[in-house]
Design an enzyme around this catalytic site. Structure first.
Site, PDB file in Angstrom:
ATOM      1  CE  LYS A  13      26.680  34.644  -8.075  1.00 45.91           C
ATOM      2  NZ  LYS A  13      26.028  34.063  -9.044  1.00 45.91           N
ATOM      3  NE  ARG A  88      21.501  33.473  -5.137  1.00 42.74           N
ATOM      4  CZ  ARG A  88      22.463  32.659  -5.418  1.00 42.74           C
ATOM      5  NH1 ARG A  88      23.440  32.677  -4.541  1.00 42.74           N
ATOM      6  NH2 ARG A  88      22.726  31.992  -6.367  1.00 42.74           N
ATOM      7  NE  ARG A 128      27.489  25.785 -12.847  1.00 44.33           N
ATOM      8  CZ  ARG A 128      27.344  26.889 -12.008  1.00 44.33           C
ATOM      9  NH1 ARG A 128      28.135  27.957 -11.955  1.00 44.33           N
ATOM     10  NH2 ARG A 128      26.086  27.049 -11.581  1.00 44.33           N
ATOM     11  NE  ARG A 134      25.209  24.035  -8.622  1.00 41.78           N
ATOM     12  CZ  ARG A 134      25.372  25.352  -8.392  1.00 41.78           C
ATOM     13  NH1 ARG A 134      26.485  25.898  -8.423  1.00 41.78           N
ATOM     14  NH2 ARG A 134      24.355  25.915  -8.264  1.00 41.78           N
ATOM     15  NE  ARG A 146      20.515  27.809 -10.173  1.00 44.90           N
ATOM     16  CZ  ARG A 146      21.621  27.223 -10.633  1.00 44.90           C
ATOM     17  NH1 ARG A 146      21.558  26.144 -11.643  1.00 44.90           N
ATOM     18  NH2 ARG A 146      22.527  27.952 -10.730  1.00 44.90           N
TER      19      ARG A 146
HETATM   20  P1  AMP Z   1      24.787  28.988  -6.091  1.00 39.37           P
HETATM   21  O1  AMP Z   1      25.881  27.938  -5.815  1.00 39.37           O
HETATM   22  O2  AMP Z   1      25.396  30.552  -5.705  1.00 39.37           O
HETATM   23  O3  AMP Z   1      24.463  29.035  -7.612  1.00 39.37           O
HETATM   24  O4  AMP Z   1      23.751  28.746  -5.087  1.00 39.37           O
HETATM   25  C1  AMP Z   1      22.795  27.553  -5.294  1.00 39.37           C
HETATM   26  C2  AMP Z   1      21.569  27.459  -4.750  1.00 39.37           C
HETATM   27  O5  AMP Z   1      21.767  27.704  -3.283  1.00 39.37           O
HETATM   28  C3  AMP Z   1      20.701  28.853  -5.052  1.00 39.37           C
HETATM   29  O6  AMP Z   1      19.855  28.416  -6.413  1.00 39.37           O
HETATM   30  C4  AMP Z   1      19.663  28.902  -3.847  1.00 39.37           C
HETATM   31  O7  AMP Z   1      18.670  27.890  -3.824  1.00 39.37           O
HETATM   32  C5  AMP Z   1      20.616  28.557  -2.898  1.00 39.37           C
HETATM   33  N1  AMP Z   1      21.354  29.736  -2.390  1.00 39.37           N
HETATM   34  C6  AMP Z   1      22.574  30.282  -2.389  1.00 39.37           C
HETATM   35  N2  AMP Z   1      22.984  31.484  -1.929  1.00 39.37           N
HETATM   36  C7  AMP Z   1      21.625  31.676  -1.421  1.00 39.37           C
HETATM   37  C8  AMP Z   1      21.362  32.870  -0.651  1.00 39.37           C
HETATM   38  N3  AMP Z   1      22.224  33.944  -0.344  1.00 39.37           N
HETATM   39  N4  AMP Z   1      19.976  33.106  -0.388  1.00 39.37           N
HETATM   40  C9  AMP Z   1      19.130  32.008  -0.537  1.00 39.37           C
HETATM   41  N5  AMP Z   1      19.499  30.800  -1.236  1.00 39.37           N
HETATM   42  C10 AMP Z   1      20.701  30.838  -1.658  1.00 39.37           C
END
Ligand code: AMP
Length: 188
Positions: A13, A88, A128, A134, A146
């Site tokens: 994404k 989400r 990654r 991360r 996740r």
């Molecule tokens: P991402 O970079 O999109 O993979 O997001 C990393 C982490 O941030 C996720 O595993 C969640 O813990 C948190 N996170 C990101 N976006 C959301 C969202 N829309 N709602 C809740 N937690 C989020």
């Protein structure tokens, strides 16, 4: 035009959202990136977010929705938005609909869902994790969590957008450019 870019962790994404935003001159908003910026800044929001992110859990809706709305409001004249990693949960999707309608008189036009199978996702996330820095990419248990969170809370959003005729699935395997072309064709 407002696009929700959807898909499990590791679907690509972030990479594709950046390319789409550049190509169409839209604003790219990634809730994951915004959380990570706040974590780096060691502020209150960052501390709260990291207590969930480090376990591979979703940050509570109330906090996430407020943050996303504040970020969106910073771009009043935007041609369009690419929402990456948001919504989400169903509650977030409903909040986004209300927010776009009330503040911009607009809506989510399309939800583009990147389809990648679980085996490939885990392979990509482990890879990654070697370079991303991360913490949530570095541990197989957190990666697994996740994906569990995704299947439980986020996957039901397909139905939500399908019912509105806005759901489009896109094959998320192939080269970055091939996947980009598939996405761009839907945006055009
Ligand atoms: P991402 O970079 O999109 O993979 O997001 C990393 C982490 O941030 C996720 O595993 C969640 O813990 C948190 N996170 C990101 N976006 C959301 C969202 N829309 N709602 C809740 N937690 C989020």
């Amino acid at each position: 035009m407002n696009i929700v870019l959807f898909g499990p962790p590791g679907a690509g994404k972030g990479t594709q959202a950046i390319k789409l935003a550049e190509n169409f001159d839209y604003i790219h908003l990634s809730t994951g990136d915004i959380f990570r910026r706040n974590i780096k800044a060691k502020n209150e929001l960052g501390n709260l977010a990291s207590s969930y992110i480090d376990k591979g859990e979703l940050v509570p809706d109330e906090v996430t929705i407020k943050m996303l709305e504040d970020e969106t409001k910073k771009h009043p004249g935007a041609k369009g938005f690419i929402f990456d990693g948001f919504p989400r949960t169903i509650e977030q999707a409903e909040a986004l609909d209300d927010f776009l309608a009330n503040h911009y008189g607009s809506k989510v036009d399309k939800m583009l869902s990147l389809e990648v199978d679980d085996k490939e996702l885990i392979k990509r996330l482990v890879e990654r994790g070697k370079t991303s820095g991360r913490s949530d990419d570095a541990d197989p248990d957190i990666i697994g969590n996740r994906i569990v969170e995704y299947n439980k809370k986020t996957a039901p959003l397909k139905e939500y957008y399908l019912n509105q005729g806005k759901y489009f699935d896109i094959k998320g395997v192939g080269s970055v450019d091939e996947i980009f072309q598939r996405l761009a064709a839907e945006v055009e």
